[in-house]
Motif scaffolding. Sequence first.
Motif, PDB file in Angstrom:
ATOM      1  N   GLY A  11      14.606  -4.416   3.540  1.00 20.14           N
ATOM      2  CA  GLY A  11      15.498  -5.356   4.200  1.00 20.14           C
ATOM      3  C   GLY A  11      16.711  -5.752   3.376  1.00 20.14           C
ATOM      4  O   GLY A  11      17.623  -6.403   3.886  1.00 20.14           O
ATOM      5  N   GLN A  12      16.737  -5.354   2.119  1.00 16.04           N
ATOM      6  CA  GLN A  12      17.859  -5.707   1.246  1.00 16.04           C
ATOM      7  C   GLN A  12      19.075  -4.818   1.531  1.00 16.04           C
ATOM      8  O   GLN A  12      18.943  -3.630   1.779  1.00 16.04           O
ATOM      9  CB  GLN A  12      17.460  -5.575  -0.220  1.00 16.04           C
ATOM     10  CG  GLN A  12      18.517  -6.074  -1.177  1.00 16.04           C
ATOM     11  CD  GLN A  12      18.026  -6.146  -2.614  1.00 16.04           C
ATOM     12  OE1 GLN A  12      16.896  -5.761  -2.931  1.00 16.04           O
ATOM     13  NE2 GLN A  12      18.874  -6.642  -3.483  1.00 16.04           N
ATOM     14  N   GLY A  23      24.000   0.082   2.939  1.00 16.99           N
ATOM     15  CA  GLY A  23      22.918   0.213   3.893  1.00 16.99           C
ATOM     16  C   GLY A  23      21.802  -0.769   3.635  1.00 16.99           C
ATOM     17  O   GLY A  23      21.843  -1.562   2.693  1.00 16.99           O
ATOM     18  N   VAL A  24      20.799  -0.710   4.499  1.00 16.60           N
ATOM     19  CA  VAL A  24      19.626  -1.577   4.432  1.00 16.60           C
ATOM     20  C   VAL A  24      18.421  -0.712   4.097  1.00 16.60           C
ATOM     21  O   VAL A  24      18.180   0.313   4.742  1.00 16.60           O
ATOM     22  CB  VAL A  24      19.406  -2.313   5.770  1.00 16.60           C
ATOM     23  CG1 VAL A  24      18.153  -3.171   5.723  1.00 16.60           C
ATOM     24  CG2 VAL A  24      20.623  -3.154   6.132  1.00 16.60           C
ATOM     25  N   ILE A  25      17.645  -1.131   3.110  1.00 18.43           N
ATOM     26  CA  ILE A  25      16.461  -0.380   2.690  1.00 18.43           C
ATOM     27  C   ILE A  25      15.351  -0.539   3.721  1.00 18.43           C
ATOM     28  O   ILE A  25      14.977  -1.666   4.065  1.00 18.43           O
ATOM     29  CB  ILE A  25      15.974  -0.868   1.315  1.00 18.43           C
ATOM     30  CG1 ILE A  25      17.054  -0.608   0.265  1.00 18.43           C
ATOM     31  CG2 ILE A  25      14.659  -0.207   0.932  1.00 18.43           C
ATOM     32  CD1 ILE A  25      16.811  -1.301  -1.046  1.00 18.43           C
ATOM     33  N   PRO A  83      26.941  -8.560   7.255  1.00 17.98           N
ATOM     34  CA  PRO A  83      25.848  -7.780   7.848  1.00 17.98           C
ATOM     35  C   PRO A  83      26.191  -6.297   7.955  1.00 17.98           C
ATOM     36  O   PRO A  83      27.355  -5.917   8.041  1.00 17.98           O
ATOM     37  CB  PRO A  83      25.680  -8.369   9.248  1.00 17.98           C
ATOM     38  CG  PRO A  83      26.525  -9.574   9.310  1.00 17.98           C
ATOM     39  CD  PRO A  83      27.499  -9.526   8.184  1.00 17.98           C
ATOM     40  N   VAL A  84      25.161  -5.459   7.949  1.00 16.78           N
ATOM     41  CA  VAL A  84      25.304  -4.028   8.214  1.00 16.78           C
ATOM     42  C   VAL A  84      25.227  -3.865   9.726  1.00 16.78           C
ATOM     43  O   VAL A  84      24.475  -4.571  10.391  1.00 16.78           O
ATOM     44  CB  VAL A  84      24.181  -3.237   7.494  1.00 16.78           C
ATOM     45  CG1 VAL A  84      24.181  -1.783   7.900  1.00 16.78           C
ATOM     46  CG2 VAL A  84      24.329  -3.384   5.987  1.00 16.78           C
ATOM     47  N   SER A 100      19.924 -10.779   3.780  1.00 20.50           N
ATOM     48  CA  SER A 100      19.054  -9.622   3.990  1.00 20.50           C
ATOM     49  C   SER A 100      18.466  -9.660   5.394  1.00 20.50           C
ATOM     50  O   SER A 100      18.741 -10.563   6.174  1.00 20.50           O
ATOM     51  CB  SER A 100      17.940  -9.574   2.934  1.00 20.50           C
ATOM     52  OG  SER A 100      17.072 -10.653   3.080  1.00 20.50           O
ATOM     53  N   TYR A 101      17.647  -8.664   5.685  1.00 19.00           N
ATOM     54  CA  TYR A 101      17.031  -8.527   7.001  1.00 19.00           C
ATOM     55  C   TYR A 101      15.519  -8.688   6.881  1.00 19.00           C
ATOM     56  O   TYR A 101      14.883  -7.937   6.134  1.00 19.00           O
ATOM     57  CB  TYR A 101      17.356  -7.151   7.601  1.00 19.00           C
ATOM     58  CG  TYR A 101      18.802  -7.005   7.979  1.00 19.00           C
ATOM     59  CD1 TYR A 101      19.235  -7.298   9.259  1.00 19.00           C
ATOM     60  CD2 TYR A 101      19.744  -6.591   7.040  1.00 19.00           C
ATOM     61  CE1 TYR A 101      20.571  -7.181   9.614  1.00 19.00           C
ATOM     62  CE2 TYR A 101      21.085  -6.475   7.380  1.00 19.00           C
ATOM     63  CZ  TYR A 101      21.486  -6.777   8.665  1.00 19.00           C
ATOM     64  OH  TYR A 101      22.808  -6.663   9.007  1.00 19.00           O
ATOM     65  N   PRO A 102      14.922  -9.639   7.605  1.00 17.62           N
ATOM     66  CA  PRO A 102      13.465  -9.788   7.558  1.00 17.62           C
ATOM     67  C   PRO A 102      12.779  -8.663   8.344  1.00 17.62           C
ATOM     68  O   PRO A 102      13.299  -8.209   9.356  1.00 17.62           O
ATOM     69  CB  PRO A 102      13.222 -11.142   8.218  1.00 17.62           C
ATOM     70  CG  PRO A 102      14.377 -11.324   9.145  1.00 17.62           C
ATOM     71  CD  PRO A 102      15.557 -10.628   8.478  1.00 17.62           C
ATOM     72  N   LEU A 103      11.635  -8.220   7.843  1.00 14.95           N
ATOM     73  CA  LEU A 103      10.879  -7.181   8.537  1.00 14.95           C
ATOM     74  C   LEU A 103      10.522  -7.635   9.946  1.00 14.95           C
ATOM     75  O   LEU A 103      10.154  -8.790  10.161  1.00 14.95           O
ATOM     76  CB  LEU A 103       9.611  -6.843   7.762  1.00 14.95           C
ATOM     77  CG  LEU A 103       9.810  -6.107   6.457  1.00 14.95           C
ATOM     78  CD1 LEU A 103       8.479  -5.967   5.733  1.00 14.95           C
ATOM     79  CD2 LEU A 103      10.439  -4.758   6.691  1.00 14.95           C
TER      80      LEU A 103
END
Length: 108
Positions: A11-12, A23-25, A83-84, A100-103
């Motif tokens: 999410g990072q 990008g986002v992992i 944001p991506v 970041s993005y939460p799962l």
Amino acid sequence: MMTSRAKYHLGQVVCHKQRRFRGVIFDVDAMFSNTQEWYDAIPEDSRPHKDQPFYHLLAENDQSYYVAYVSEQNLVADYSGVPVEHPDLSDLFGPFEDGSYPLHFQLN
């Protein structure tokens, strides 16, 4: 026995150090886990070591969205707060929050 600890997390948001993309992992391999053909296609003078974490990214640049496979040595954290926009993000993650993005799915 090799032990490896990933520097970045799911999410990072990260940026490539040399290429112009971010990008986002969404997945992490403790060490290289792609094909030898893929590895050999990288110019020898910039080929990363295989014994480090490699990250799967939902990546974007100015022209497109794609999936990237990047060694830890070639990444830096992105603290821009931007944001991506990758179209597949909502399949794996919730809305962008606190950088970041939460799962959005359950891990095994």
